[in-house]
Write an enzyme that holds these catalytic residues in place. Structure first.
Site, PDB file in Angstrom:
ATOM      1  N   ASP A 161       0.816  -1.221   0.000  1.00  0.00           N
ATOM      2  CA  ASP A 161       0.058  -0.028  -0.069  1.00  0.00           C
ATOM      3  C   ASP A 161       0.908   1.196   0.127  1.00  0.00           C
ATOM      4  OD1 ASP A 161      -2.328   1.509   0.213  1.00  0.00           O
ATOM      5  OD2 ASP A 161      -1.492   2.265   2.093  1.00  0.00           O
ATOM      6  N   ARG A 168      -0.151   6.201  -6.963  1.00  0.00           N
ATOM      7  CA  ARG A 168      -1.620   6.808  -7.377  1.00  0.00           C
ATOM      8  C   ARG A 168      -1.689   8.147  -7.224  1.00  0.00           C
ATOM      9  NH1 ARG A 168      -4.672   4.222  -3.014  1.00  0.00           N
ATOM     10  NH2 ARG A 168      -6.406   5.342  -3.685  1.00  0.00           N
ATOM     11  N   LYS A 187      -4.363  -1.689   5.370  1.00  0.00           N
ATOM     12  CA  LYS A 187      -3.616  -1.426   6.711  1.00  0.00           C
ATOM     13  C   LYS A 187      -4.302  -1.655   7.924  1.00  0.00           C
ATOM     14  CE  LYS A 187      -3.651   2.762   4.823  1.00  0.00           C
ATOM     15  NZ  LYS A 187      -3.617   3.882   3.732  1.00  0.00           N
TER      16      LYS A 187
HETATM   17  N1  URA Z   1      -6.834   6.877   2.427  1.00  0.00           N
HETATM   18  C1  URA Z   1      -6.002   5.912   2.464  1.00  0.00           C
HETATM   19  O1  URA Z   1      -5.478   5.285   3.396  1.00  0.00           O
HETATM   20  N2  URA Z   1      -5.931   5.302   1.263  1.00  0.00           N
HETATM   21  C2  URA Z   1      -6.633   5.820   0.085  1.00  0.00           C
HETATM   22  O2  URA Z   1      -6.367   5.378  -0.952  1.00  0.00           O
HETATM   23  C3  URA Z   1      -7.202   7.158   0.247  1.00  0.00           C
HETATM   24  C4  URA Z   1      -7.378   7.716   1.438  1.00  0.00           C
END
Ligand code: URA
Length: 437
Positions: A161, A168, A187
């Site tokens: 992530d 992203r 997470k």
């Molecule tokens: N918060 C996150 O942890 N991830 C995202 O993709 C968007 C907001």
């Protein structure tokens, strides 16, 4: 199996198998798949979406891309919260100490700002010395000793992530429901959360702009949590205008401190009490399902200084300069501060949270690229909310800037973000609540 065929399959709108998703996630985490292929894959997911099954497979692959924490031996209930991101959203800074003051220890890992939306770690780093990078041992020692931790993800927690999130942010692929759901839930699951309150933001200053999209995202995350045996409650909350008044890192810390002293903006206090109420309920601290049940204790802990003392304890434990939070005027301050008057009298009908977020970003409160430095001092304070009546000449907002030119540019943008029209109702704070069975 190879990365190109997985990208092509998603590009052509087909569903990926769990094995293909894991192959891609693991390959990218180990840097065997390059950024340009991962960027193409994210864009294919953004454009073609993912089924519920693919989203659940993505979440698990990202959660299991690194270490899985187990805090169940340390805490009665491992409870967590997460916001999908918004403008002026400093909720965690108040809600965590508040819940801890009510007898529920919380260990939370937070993130940095993304695009126009702020991040808790950037806000905390306005406080000199505050260490957001704890090792696993420091993290567990602190929760044992102080009952509260608020830091960044340890390097080994959901590393997939961490990489995808940064990619992203610079490839226009943030506002994708499966990618957001996978990012948030991976997470929480890797951090060992048993119960999770999700604050899914909806409106111009959120990644989900319509209520339908926000509901859909919330339901996806609730379903993923439930399928993995987690208790999840998702609030769908307003982000059409900024939350509270302050936008920008040190300014938001100041507003959180005011709130912990019982003097914050009404909408922000109410939002914190709602989120904290759901956390207490999921932690089994309510007699009934009714939130009004735990409201008195939350109000008491906010007003009698207990939550503030927990915040002080947190800052001290993580090496932050407590003198600065005791005297918030010693937090970073911008050299140019200008008050901008309302050009007209009437009732405010809109304050475009996205425009306010972009203005704060342009002032330097956020990043264009992930390696950009943050200016903790700059930002904006809005003085009126939607539904308020202003008189021409009243101070509408205050700009905190590094120089006069930046202040002028921000003023123009923020002024244009305000609208006066026919009388409107104040927006609801929470539009809907979706809970796992
Ligand atoms: N918060 C996150 O942890 N991830 C995202 O993709 C968007 C907001």
């Amino acid at each position: 199996m190879n990365s190109l065929s997985i990208i092509e399959k998603k590009r052509d709108g087909e569903s990926l198998t769990a094995e293909e998703i894991r192959f891609f996630v693991d390959g990218y985490t180990r840097s065997e798949i390059p950024d340009y292929q991962a960027a193409a894959w994210c864009m294919a997911v953004y454009l073609n979406g993912m089924s519920r099954q693919e989203t659940a497979d993505l979440t698990l692959a990202m959660a299991e891309s690194g270490e899985m924490l187990d805090l169940s031996g340390l805490l009665d209930t491992v409870i967590d919260k997460h916001s999908s991101g918004g403008v002026g959203d400093k909720t965690t800074l108040v809600v965590l100490p508040l819940v801890v003051a009510c007898g529920v220890p919380v260990a939370k890992m937070s993130g940095r700002g993304l695009s126009f939306s702020g991040g808790t770690l950037d806000k905390l780093e306005s406080i000199d010395g505050y260490n957001t990078k704890l090792t696993r041992d420091q993290f567990t020692a602190q929760i044992r000793k102080h009952g509260i931790v608020l830091c960044g993800q340890t390097a080994d927690l959901a590393p997939a992530d961490a990489k995808l999130y940064a990619l992203r942010d610079v490839t226009g692929t943030v506002p994708s429901k499966p990618l957001i759901a996978g990012s948030i839930m991976s997470k929480k699951i890797a951090a060992g959360a048993e119960a999770i309150v999700l604050d899914v933001k909806c409106g111009r200053g959120a990644f989900m702009q319509s209520l339908d999209d926000a509901r859909d995202l919330a339901q996806i995350m609730v379903d993923i949590g439930a399928s993995l045996g987690r208790k999840v409650t998702a609030l769908i909350s307003d982000m059409s205008q900024p939350l509270g008044c302050a936008v920008g890192n040190a300014l938001e810390v100041r507003e959180a401190i005011d709130t912990l002293h019982g003097h914050g903006p009404a909408d922000f206090i109410e939002h914190c009490l709602i989120v904290a109420g759901h956390m207490l309920r999921l932690a089994g601290k309510s007699q009934t399902e009714d939130l009004s049940d735990n409201r008195p204790i939350l109000e008491e802990k906010l007003h009698d200084g207990s939550a503030w003392e927990v915040f002080r304890r947190l800052v001290n434990a993580q090496g932050g300069n407590v003198d600065q939070i005791d005297h918030p005027d010693r937090l970073p301050a911008a050299p140019v501060i200008i008050d901008v008057p309302a050009p007209t009298s009437g009732q405010l009908s809109a304050i475009d949270a996205r425009e306010i977020g972009i203005a704060a970003l342009e002032l330097g409160a956020g990043r264009h690229k992930k390696e950009d430095p943050i200016d903790h001092a700059v930002g904006l304070v809005i003085h009126h909310k939607v539904g308020d009546t202003t008189q021409a000449g009243d101070t509408l907002f205050t700009v905190h800037a590094r120089n006069a030119e930046a202040a002028q540019q921000a003023s123009r943008r923020v002024l244009a973000a305000h609208a006066w029209a026919e009388p409107v109702d104040k927006p609801l704070l929470v539009y809907d609540i979706i809970s796992s069975p």
